[in-house]
Design an enzyme around this catalytic site. Structure first.
Site, short mmCIF file in Angstrom:
data_model
loop_
_atom_site.label_atom_id
_atom_site.label_comp_id
_atom_site.label_asym_id
_atom_site.label_seq_id
_atom_site.Cartn_x
_atom_site.Cartn_y
_atom_site.Cartn_z
N ASP A 1 0.78 -1.24 0.00
CA ASP A 1 0.00 0.00 0.00
C ASP A 1 0.81 1.30 0.00
O ASP A 1 1.77 1.42 0.78
CB ASP A 1 -0.86 0.09 1.27
CG ASP A 1 -1.57 -1.18 1.62
OD1 ASP A 1 -1.51 -2.14 0.84
OD2 ASP A 1 -2.20 -1.21 2.69
N GLU B 1 -10.34 -2.76 4.17
CA GLU B 1 -9.03 -2.20 4.49
C GLU B 1 -8.92 -0.79 3.90
O GLU B 1 -9.69 -0.42 3.01
CB GLU B 1 -7.92 -3.09 3.91
CG GLU B 1 -7.96 -4.52 4.49
CD GLU B 1 -6.78 -5.40 4.10
OE1 GLU B 1 -6.21 -6.05 4.98
OE2 GLU B 1 -6.45 -5.46 2.90
C1 FRU Z 1 -3.80 -3.71 2.77
C2 FRU Z 1 -3.15 -4.14 4.08
C3 FRU Z 1 -3.53 -3.17 5.18
C4 FRU Z 1 -2.41 -3.32 6.17
C5 FRU Z 1 -1.23 -3.53 5.25
C6 FRU Z 1 -0.16 -4.42 5.81
O1 FRU Z 1 -3.15 -4.18 1.63
O2 FRU Z 1 -3.52 -5.46 4.38
O3 FRU Z 1 -4.80 -3.42 5.74
O4 FRU Z 1 -2.26 -2.19 6.97
O5 FRU Z 1 -1.73 -4.08 4.04
O6 FRU Z 1 0.95 -4.47 4.96
#
Ligand code: FRU
Length: 454
Positions: free
Chosen positions: A23, A193
């Site tokens: 992300d 998310e």
């Molecule tokens: C989304 C996610 C988020 C988390 C991060 C961990 O892709 O799963 O929810 O904070 O990646 O790398």
């Protein structure tokens, strides 16, 4: 044609020099630059030891990578979050002369996730961790996005498994009190998310990632249009944000002159397996957002400021594939196509072999645009990678699409940005040709190619 050795490294998308990325985090326009932090494993090409990498850019096209901003430690992994500029030093973590940047991120520990704060007084280069500021005592509470609202701050974060977004308010970015809860809503699958809530053209938009539940397969995103009264967000409609496989965890840039969204160009279905090295993962093109009625419109936020290198039309191709100009072969390019598919089909074959038997096909029929990567090159690294992603188009005879090709991706913008399809591809070195073909009933009114020099 001589084949050039292609690396899968993107030319116009951000990817870290080495190791894993997921992300985008902490997106902020500050000190005249766009800052892109990102979920990063500093040690290898797979997810783990989550930390925040850091890059910046003045034009959203040319990125400079900086040292790691927030490192995991023995207590926590540093999961996704956001950054705000605390101009009035409300946190008292800077000074009035030198107000701080404040990052809110998820501190992920064994069996718990809570929101933690870090501050920077050198414009986002180095950070001091200040500990947890918001804890619900739960296991999947994450991905805080903070914004200024009137005279205070609002934080939103998901309870991922409940498919809910929780809203909080604070005066100092450290003491948070609950405001309201949104959801479940929209598509009924997956966990939630990376939420983001922002005003746009007099309304409010909530964008959300979900895994799985994408109609194209795996993880994807939805958006809600609605209203926010300072306490509660109420949605009046929702839709998919992108109809392809590789658009996830996108959030907007804080303090940007205009709303810009950047996502992670991958899918949790196969993110761990994609064949790129010594890095794995990249960002999508930054997208300028607007509202058109009840639809969110996305257009590339990068300015090419160049006349097309090639334009032609109208063309009645009828089953003949035309190779588009040599200098577009194997390069990052933008192709604008206006066509009337009628009862026929128009196809743009990207990163193709000269005979067109290998390639990624953008296919137009009346009422639909699709992206077919079943013969795009290397598809064997994951059983779920090969796919055709389809997006319905509003009724009408003429279709206009804007296609951005990079070395290992294709982004299709249709209906002036109301419909997008974003996907990765991994063609072989010799697959560099761009072809255009159509059946007899269809007409290509115009085609324009702009090579993106890098
Ligand atoms: C989304 C996610 C988020 C988390 C991060 C961990 O892709 O799963 O929810 O904070 O990646 O790398």
């Amino acid at each position: 044609m001589t084949s050039t050795a292609l690396s899968t490294r993107p030319a116009v998308h951000f990817a870290p020099k080495r190791n894993w990325m997921n992300d985008p985090n902490g997106l902020i326009h500050h000190g005249g630059r766009y800052h892109l932090y990102f979920q990063h494993n500093p040690y290898d090409g797979d997810w783990g030891h989550m930390s925040w990498g850091h890059a910046s850019s003045s034009d959203l096209l040319e990125w400079t990578e900086h040292p790691i901003a927030l490192l995991h430690d023995e207590n926590e992994a540093v999961f996704s979050g956001s950054i705000v500029f605390d101009a009035q030093n409300s946190s008292k973590l800077g000074t009035t002369e030198r107000p701080p940047l404040i990052a809110l991120y998820t501190s992920a520990r064994q069996g718990s996730q809570a929101q933690a704060l870090a501050s920077s007084t050198d414009g986002g280069e180095t950070w001091v961790k200040r500990g947890i500021v918001l804890d619900r005592g739960t296991t999947d509470f994450r991905d805080p996005k903070v914004f200024r609202y009137l005279d205070h701050w609002i934080l939103i974060a998901v309870e991922a498994l409940d498919r809910q977004v929780h809203l909080f308010r604070s005066d100092d970015l450290q003491n948070w009190s609950p405001l309201s809860v949104f959801g479940p809503a929209g598509a009924p699958q997956g966990i939630w998310e990376c939420p983001d809530l922002f005003p746009i053209d007099g309304r409010w938009v909530l964008v959300l990632s979900m895994n799985p539940g994408n109609p194209a397969g795996g993880s994807g995103m939805q958006y809600f249009i609605g209203d926010f009264d300072g306490t509660t967000f109420t949605a009046t409609s929702w839709d998919w944000l992108d109809r392809g496989r590789d658009f996830y965890a996108a959030v907007t840039v804080s303090d940007a002159p205009a709303p810009v969204l950047i996502g992670w160009m991958s899918n949790w279905d196969y993110a761990h397996a994609i064949p790129s090295s010594p890095w794995r993962g990249s960002a999508t093109l930054p997208r300028r957002l607007e509202l058109r009625g009840e639809r969110l419109v996305q257009r590339p936020a990068v300015n090419l400021a160049k006349a097309p290198h090639y334009s032609a039309g109208p063309l009645a191709l009828s089953e003949v594939a035309v190779p588009l100009p040599e200098d577009a072969h194997g390069r990052a390019a933008r192709i604008k196509l206006v066509a009337r598919p009628g009862r026929g089909v128009v196809e743009l074959v990207l990163r193709a072999s000269p005979d067109g038997s290998v390639g990624t096909t953008v296919r137009l029929v009346t009422g639909e645009v699709s992206l077919d990567r079943r013969r795009s090159g290397n598809i064997g690294f994951s059983e779920t990678f090969a796919s055709v992603s389809k997006a319905p188009l509003a009724p009408g005879e003429t279709v206009e699409i804007d296609v951005w090709i990079d070395v290992s991706s294709v982004e299709v913008f249709a209906e002036a940005g109301a419909v997008t399809i974003t996907e990765q591809i991994f063609p072989a070195d010799e697959n560099t040709t761009v072809l255009l073909r159509s059946t007899e009933d269809a007409v290509v009114q115009s085609v324009e190619v702009t090579v993106i020099e890098r």
